[in-house]
Motif scaffolding. Sequence first.
Motif, PDB file in Angstrom:
ATOM      1  N   SER A  19       0.743  -1.023  -0.043  1.00  0.00           N
ATOM      2  CA  SER A  19       0.034  -0.130   0.017  1.00  0.00           C
ATOM      3  C   SER A  19       0.803   1.218   0.106  1.00  0.00           C
ATOM      4  N   SER A  20       1.201   2.083  -0.759  1.00  0.00           N
ATOM      5  CA  SER A  20       1.812   3.091  -0.904  1.00  0.00           C
ATOM      6  C   SER A  20       1.578   4.244   0.213  1.00  0.00           C
ATOM      7  N   PHE A  21       1.019   3.739   1.460  1.00  0.00           N
ATOM      8  CA  PHE A  21       0.620   4.626   2.374  1.00  0.00           C
ATOM      9  C   PHE A  21       1.690   5.536   2.702  1.00  0.00           C
ATOM     10  N   SER A  22       1.018   6.763   2.970  1.00  0.00           N
ATOM     11  CA  SER A  22       2.075   8.029   3.419  1.00  0.00           C
ATOM     12  C   SER A  22       1.316   9.010   4.042  1.00  0.00           C
ATOM     13  N   LEU A  23       1.887   9.614   5.276  1.00  0.00           N
ATOM     14  CA  LEU A  23       1.199  10.551   5.835  1.00  0.00           C
ATOM     15  C   LEU A  23       1.778  11.898   5.345  1.00  0.00           C
ATOM     16  N   THR A  24       2.661  11.980   4.520  1.00  0.00           N
ATOM     17  CA  THR A  24       3.336  12.995   4.187  1.00  0.00           C
ATOM     18  C   THR A  24       2.697  13.756   2.902  1.00  0.00           C
ATOM     19  N   PRO A  25       2.235  15.052   3.202  1.00  0.00           N
ATOM     20  CA  PRO A  25       1.728  15.521   2.187  1.00  0.00           C
ATOM     21  C   PRO A  25       2.673  15.907   0.796  1.00  0.00           C
ATOM     22  N   ALA A  26       2.224  15.934  -0.292  1.00  0.00           N
ATOM     23  CA  ALA A  26       3.040  16.119  -1.436  1.00  0.00           C
ATOM     24  C   ALA A  26       3.526  17.344  -1.692  1.00  0.00           C
ATOM     25  N   SER A  27       2.717  18.434  -1.159  1.00  0.00           N
ATOM     26  CA  SER A  27       3.197  19.692  -1.268  1.00  0.00           C
ATOM     27  C   SER A  27       4.065  20.315  -0.351  1.00  0.00           C
ATOM     28  N   HIS A  28       4.469  19.357   0.575  1.00  0.00           N
ATOM     29  CA  HIS A  28       5.564  19.860   1.931  1.00  0.00           C
ATOM     30  C   HIS A  28       6.738  20.032   1.113  1.00  0.00           C
ATOM     31  N   ALA A  29       7.202  21.247   1.532  1.00  0.00           N
ATOM     32  CA  ALA A  29       8.741  21.652   1.108  1.00  0.00           C
ATOM     33  C   ALA A  29       9.695  21.388   2.299  1.00  0.00           C
ATOM     34  N   ASP A  30      10.825  20.629   2.044  1.00  0.00           N
ATOM     35  CA  ASP A  30      11.836  20.249   2.786  1.00  0.00           C
ATOM     36  C   ASP A  30      12.404  21.297   3.104  1.00  0.00           C
ATOM     37  N   ILE A  31      13.144  21.111   4.470  1.00  0.00           N
ATOM     38  CA  ILE A  31      14.034  22.260   4.922  1.00  0.00           C
ATOM     39  C   ILE A  31      15.592  22.061   4.425  1.00  0.00           C
ATOM     40  N   HIS A  32      15.777  23.160   3.813  1.00  0.00           N
ATOM     41  CA  HIS A  32      17.328  23.256   3.141  1.00  0.00           C
ATOM     42  C   HIS A  32      18.039  23.646   4.099  1.00  0.00           C
ATOM     43  N   VAL A  33      19.017  22.941   4.701  1.00  0.00           N
ATOM     44  CA  VAL A  33      19.925  23.354   5.858  1.00  0.00           C
ATOM     45  C   VAL A  33      21.035  24.264   5.022  1.00  0.00           C
ATOM     46  N   PHE A  34      21.241  24.075   4.145  1.00  0.00           N
ATOM     47  CA  PHE A  34      22.375  24.930   3.526  1.00  0.00           C
ATOM     48  C   PHE A  34      21.849  25.963   2.094  1.00  0.00           C
ATOM     49  N   ALA A  35      20.682  26.292   2.565  1.00  0.00           N
ATOM     50  CA  ALA A  35      19.959  27.173   1.251  1.00  0.00           C
ATOM     51  C   ALA A  35      20.774  28.049   0.744  1.00  0.00           C
ATOM     52  N   HIS A  36      21.613  28.685   1.399  1.00  0.00           N
ATOM     53  CA  HIS A  36      22.507  29.828   0.900  1.00  0.00           C
ATOM     54  C   HIS A  36      23.802  29.550   0.959  1.00  0.00           C
ATOM     55  N   ALA A  37      24.263  28.334   0.680  1.00  0.00           N
ATOM     56  CA  ALA A  37      25.498  27.661   0.691  1.00  0.00           C
ATOM     57  C   ALA A  37      25.991  28.043  -0.846  1.00  0.00           C
ATOM     58  N   PRO A  38      27.382  28.476  -0.902  1.00  0.00           N
ATOM     59  CA  PRO A  38      27.932  28.893  -2.233  1.00  0.00           C
ATOM     60  C   PRO A  38      27.860  27.719  -3.289  1.00  0.00           C
ATOM     61  N   ARG A  39      27.679  26.387  -2.744  1.00  0.00           N
ATOM     62  CA  ARG A  39      27.907  25.185  -3.483  1.00  0.00           C
ATOM     63  C   ARG A  39      26.664  24.602  -3.741  1.00  0.00           C
ATOM     64  N   ALA A  40      26.168  24.322  -5.091  1.00  0.00           N
ATOM     65  CA  ALA A  40      24.772  23.810  -5.408  1.00  0.00           C
ATOM     66  C   ALA A  40      24.605  22.525  -4.638  1.00  0.00           C
ATOM     67  N   TRP A  41      25.704  21.649  -4.608  1.00  0.00           N
ATOM     68  CA  TRP A  41      25.484  20.395  -3.831  1.00  0.00           C
ATOM     69  C   TRP A  41      24.876  20.524  -2.538  1.00  0.00           C
ATOM     70  N   LEU A  42      25.499  21.593  -1.900  1.00  0.00           N
ATOM     71  CA  LEU A  42      25.113  21.701  -0.284  1.00  0.00           C
ATOM     72  C   LEU A  42      23.545  22.159  -0.325  1.00  0.00           C
ATOM     73  N   GLN A  43      23.226  22.869  -1.181  1.00  0.00           N
ATOM     74  CA  GLN A  43      21.976  23.394  -1.284  1.00  0.00           C
ATOM     75  C   GLN A  43      20.874  22.610  -1.278  1.00  0.00           C
ATOM     76  N   ASP A  44      21.148  21.359  -1.598  1.00  0.00           N
ATOM     77  CA  ASP A  44      20.085  20.287  -1.754  1.00  0.00           C
ATOM     78  C   ASP A  44      20.038  19.218  -0.682  1.00  0.00           C
ATOM     79  N   VAL A  45      20.950  19.767   0.229  1.00  0.00           N
ATOM     80  CA  VAL A  45      20.746  18.818   1.675  1.00  0.00           C
ATOM     81  C   VAL A  45      19.523  19.276   2.463  1.00  0.00           C
ATOM     82  N   THR A  46      18.682  18.464   2.961  1.00  0.00           N
ATOM     83  CA  THR A  46      17.613  18.507   3.746  1.00  0.00           C
ATOM     84  C   THR A  46      17.454  18.064   4.845  1.00  0.00           C
ATOM     85  N   LEU A  47      16.894  18.342   5.941  1.00  0.00           N
ATOM     86  CA  LEU A  47      16.547  17.963   7.248  1.00  0.00           C
ATOM     87  C   LEU A  47      15.184  17.586   7.452  1.00  0.00           C
ATOM     88  N   GLN A  48      14.744  16.620   8.110  1.00  0.00           N
ATOM     89  CA  GLN A  48      13.593  16.191   8.704  1.00  0.00           C
ATOM     90  C   GLN A  48      13.608  15.589  10.055  1.00  0.00           C
TER      91      GLN A  48
END
Length: 417
Positions: A19-48
């Motif tokens: 059952s692909s059961f999930s309580l997580t709404p599809a519209s939720h935006a992940d928390i990007h820990v390093f959103a303003h980092a100079p490297r694009a790779w770090l900008q994609d790191v998320t925290l839950q």
Amino acid sequence: MKFSGGLKYCVIVTISLLSSFSLTPASHADIHVFAHAPRAWLQDVTLQGLMEGGIMANPARPASGINFGDFLADHANQGQLNQVSLTLSRALDDAVQKYQIGFVIQGLYGSDARYYHLLGVSDHLTSDRYQLIPAQAHLDVHLPWATPHGVDLKLGILQAPMGVEVLDPSARPFYTLAYTSQYSVPFEHLGAMAHWHATADLDIHFGIDTGNQSTWGRNASNTSMAGYLGFTRTGLAHGKITVNALSRLGPEDSVNALGIRADSAQRYWNDLSLRYDVNDRLSLTGEVNFLHDVGLRAEAYSFVSFLSYRISPDFTFNYRGEIYRDNGGAFVVSFLNNRAYMNAFLNKYAPAETAPPTTYGAMTLGLTYRPPVLKNLRVFALRPEIRFDRSLNGTTPFNAGRNAGMFTFGGDAMIGF
């Protein structure tokens, strides 16, 4: 099963109508820990983060205080903090045809951790009910090889890929787990797993590890390796059906219990799963499981069915029914102290309630309520459930060996960002 000893020749065939059961709404935006980092790779790191707690009441008040056959809500009539977890990750994108590096690091504290340790990694940190584990810690690599979507490779501490119900409570429909999900599929691995995206609708899975919840040396049940092979097929019946098939082979029993024979006594796990999304509201899932282990000379087989129906945007009704046959009485066990489950892997002191060969029947009914005012959170849910367990062949495994059946009710609550 997952504790020491030796199962016999174990072939788990799990038709898991996932059952692909999930309580997580599809519209939720992940928390990007390093959103303003100079490297694009770090900008994609998320925290839950996620917190879950619950209780299962048992009117029979068993003398042992244990709900037999229930790991995550084992203490009858006692509320407990099951999980507080933090997950730091960088996801891979299969649609991007280039080399990529990602990772997942997840720490988990709570009563659930007692059953998800790796030997020698976290199992001796404490003997308290609330324990700490690295639930996941793996490096992920995307390799643009062979086909347009390439290969994803995971290396490190991995959650076992087999089975319908998982450790993450927001990705399963109930607080409690089916017998199949506790006794007939692995939990944690140290090793590597690869997912080859052969076509847009077909993934091939293969991997190798040191065993279920085992590592190396003195912290290993035995000295042999184990591994997986299987596939996932999507897009069937105009996208309504998904099939998973996964097999696992390798010794899992303890040298302390069987001697050097444990290094060659194979356990065979096979898992076949299928999900049918009838429409936007109704999803059907089922699981068939057959387990046989050469060392224990025992086997178990089962069928689990799931139904999930979205009554409204805020309420979902869930059903689970299961028939589970433990042919030798070697698998269904309830452990009586906080380290007994992991001690059993090495044939150490592990007080437990056991049962003779039994055919278990279980039915669970539940509701998931997600208040609309809190939908900006990744997860917020209340999940009441009632559960009926019964021996179908006349044994009395429940309520400290007094009864052929057990009635429990309760549920959990969770919140996560």
